[in-house]
Design an enzyme around this catalytic site. Sequence first.
Site, PDB file in Angstrom:
ATOM      1  N   CYS A 237      48.425 -59.046 -62.183  1.00  8.58           N
ATOM      2  CA  CYS A 237      48.932 -57.886 -61.897  1.00  8.58           C
ATOM      3  C   CYS A 237      48.795 -56.438 -62.652  1.00  8.58           C
ATOM      4  O   CYS A 237      49.015 -55.213 -62.465  1.00  8.58           O
ATOM      5  CB  CYS A 237      50.671 -57.981 -61.501  1.00  8.58           C
ATOM      6  SG  CYS A 237      50.908 -59.155 -60.698  1.00  8.58           S
TER       7      CYS A 237
ATOM      8  N   GLU B 253      61.625 -54.976 -69.514  1.00  7.53           N
ATOM      9  CA  GLU B 253      60.781 -53.815 -69.788  1.00  7.53           C
ATOM     10  C   GLU B 253      61.620 -52.682 -70.215  1.00  7.53           C
ATOM     11  O   GLU B 253      61.017 -51.903 -71.196  1.00  7.53           O
ATOM     12  CB  GLU B 253      59.915 -53.647 -68.381  1.00  7.53           C
ATOM     13  CG  GLU B 253      58.993 -52.472 -68.475  1.00  7.53           C
ATOM     14  CD  GLU B 253      58.379 -52.036 -67.266  1.00  7.53           C
ATOM     15  OE1 GLU B 253      58.348 -52.795 -66.086  1.00  7.53           O
ATOM     16  OE2 GLU B 253      57.215 -51.197 -67.108  1.00  7.53           O
TER      17      GLU B 253
ATOM     18  N   LYS C  90      57.034 -48.852 -57.383  1.00  9.74           N
ATOM     19  CA  LYS C  90      57.126 -50.063 -56.527  1.00  9.74           C
ATOM     20  C   LYS C  90      58.086 -50.271 -55.507  1.00  9.74           C
ATOM     21  O   LYS C  90      58.173 -51.134 -54.659  1.00  9.74           O
ATOM     22  CB  LYS C  90      56.875 -51.328 -57.568  1.00  9.74           C
ATOM     23  CG  LYS C  90      55.495 -51.674 -58.195  1.00  9.74           C
ATOM     24  CD  LYS C  90      55.715 -53.110 -58.852  1.00  9.74           C
ATOM     25  CE  LYS C  90      54.189 -53.343 -59.392  1.00  9.74           C
ATOM     26  NZ  LYS C  90      54.308 -52.525 -60.962  1.00  9.74           N
TER      27      LYS C  90
ATOM     28  N   HIS D 225      54.618 -54.395 -54.363  1.00 11.64           N
ATOM     29  CA  HIS D 225      53.623 -54.918 -55.416  1.00 11.64           C
ATOM     30  C   HIS D 225      52.356 -55.135 -54.824  1.00 11.64           C
ATOM     31  O   HIS D 225      52.289 -56.230 -54.357  1.00 11.64           O
ATOM     32  CB  HIS D 225      54.584 -55.803 -56.101  1.00 11.64           C
ATOM     33  CG  HIS D 225      53.729 -56.325 -57.497  1.00 11.64           C
ATOM     34  ND1 HIS D 225      52.629 -55.525 -58.149  1.00 11.64           N
ATOM     35  CD2 HIS D 225      54.003 -57.118 -58.613  1.00 11.64           C
ATOM     36  CE1 HIS D 225      52.302 -56.318 -58.872  1.00 11.64           C
ATOM     37  NE2 HIS D 225      53.065 -57.183 -59.597  1.00 11.64           N
TER      38      HIS D 225
ATOM     39  N   PHE E  40      51.113 -62.132 -64.427  1.00 14.81           N
ATOM     40  CA  PHE E  40      51.249 -63.527 -64.751  1.00 14.81           C
ATOM     41  C   PHE E  40      50.252 -64.004 -65.676  1.00 14.81           C
ATOM     42  O   PHE E  40      49.055 -63.683 -65.612  1.00 14.81           O
ATOM     43  CB  PHE E  40      51.169 -64.151 -63.502  1.00 14.81           C
ATOM     44  CG  PHE E  40      52.413 -64.267 -62.612  1.00 14.81           C
ATOM     45  CD1 PHE E  40      53.474 -63.544 -62.919  1.00 14.81           C
ATOM     46  CD2 PHE E  40      52.305 -64.809 -61.163  1.00 14.81           C
ATOM     47  CE1 PHE E  40      54.729 -63.636 -62.171  1.00 14.81           C
ATOM     48  CE2 PHE E  40      53.619 -64.996 -60.456  1.00 14.81           C
ATOM     49  CZ  PHE E  40      54.601 -64.159 -60.710  1.00 14.81           C
TER      50      PHE E  40
END
Lengths: 417, 77
Positions: free
Chosen positions: A165, A316, A337, A342, A403
């Site tokens: 991502c 985050e 998002k 996403h 990921f």
Amino acid sequence: MELKRVVVTGLGALTPIGNNIEEYWDGLVNGKSGAAPITHFDAAKFKTRFACELKGFDVNDFIHRKEARKMDKFTQYAMVVADEAIINSKLDVKNVDPDRVGVIWGCGIGGIDTFEQQVVEYAHGDGTPKFNPFFIPKMIADIAPGHISIKYGFRGPNFTTVSACASSANAIIDALNYIRLGHADVIVTGGSEASVTGAAMGGFNALHALSQNNDNPESASRPFDKSRDGFVMGEGGGALILEEYEHAVARGAKIYCEVAGGGLSADAYHLTAPHPEGLGATKVMLNCLQNAGLKPEDVDAVNMHGTSTPLGDVAELKAVQKVFGEHAYNLNINSTKSMTGHLLGAAGAIEAIASVLAMEHGMVPPTINHVELDENIDPKLNLTINKAQKREVKVAMSNTFGFGGHNACVLFKKLED
Amino acid sequence: MSDIASRVKAIIVDKLGVDENEVTAEASFTNDLGADSLDTVELIMEFEKEFDIQIPDDQAENIGTVGQAVSFIEGAK
């Protein structure tokens, strides 16, 4: 060697909330949700039966059928947004030095739809391999920049970055650095993804990564909300024309903003879960600021990775508070998002565009679908809840994490007159 | 036109995105119909599927025009 300055001179977007830059921005400031029941395949037996698909997009309006059928959807999206960005930049493609123009693209997965179709066909056969000769060149993640270079004759640096991502943020940072170092004058960058397929949805469902809020698809992507339950799959693409500053000035290009710097880090922690204290996220924002020569107090807005997963959003925000300290309360923090879903490898591109447009319009798009704040989130943070906020944005930050623990961060800065 | 010829033509129109009237017996896949090497491989595979035949690679090399394809398929049936 002195590094060159790099600016943004063109934009293109194809998203679940708008099929070009104008429509995309309109969707963003009006808090439009792109989520709806899946139409690309029969999802009746899936845990998640909705996604943010493109709406009213017909590839035949853009690419001749003969060419389009040799491309997976992720490449078709790449061609469409690259075209829009190149036209938007007013770059004279016939007279530019083709050796000085590159294409650096981001894609997390590649042609998973093509892969799925061909393997299913093989599995249903008698064991005789009857793979289509376009199977591999449709599927491989690097083919999109290949197609763009062939169409335009651009012979500069050309490749795809793959970091899940974070892929297209990595592409933007690579484009920035190659121009800074003098390898190219112009780079078409961005990313695209087309992962609303059975294998992709089933695979992400198996990871418990996707929202399963099938009763409320439109409001399922709800970053920072107490009841968030995973991300909503999106598809599409975004393109940015990055250009060496003097080159842009010499041709009288419209300059949106400067790409001030890029940050890169890894969590080195877990395959799919973020570091709970946001360690990699903290490092990436700090090294991005350092790379850009900016202080935390210079930043006005942060477009978060903010995928609407229980763990990721909190980690985050912890990282944001570590990096910005008291200044975190002055920031406009948002997650687009909530509207687009996403887009995996294309997320960094369309979110960078959202940051650039926020600077351009003096308006920060909202984090929609917010009802109740998670008690693990500091209520004093301005998460740009539910409505766009007017704000002069001089410096905008865009975060994306993938990921594998890959983190990328980009800083955009208004040009000083 | 024979049944085989019309089916061959339909495949070529579909895969190469050309007009039907361009697909003459003499038309070369690469020189006249805009096929590249991969397109040609795909056409051969489509012929194999459509007519349930095998076209070995060394023989596929000799199929360069619409007419040659039709003749080969007629011979193989």
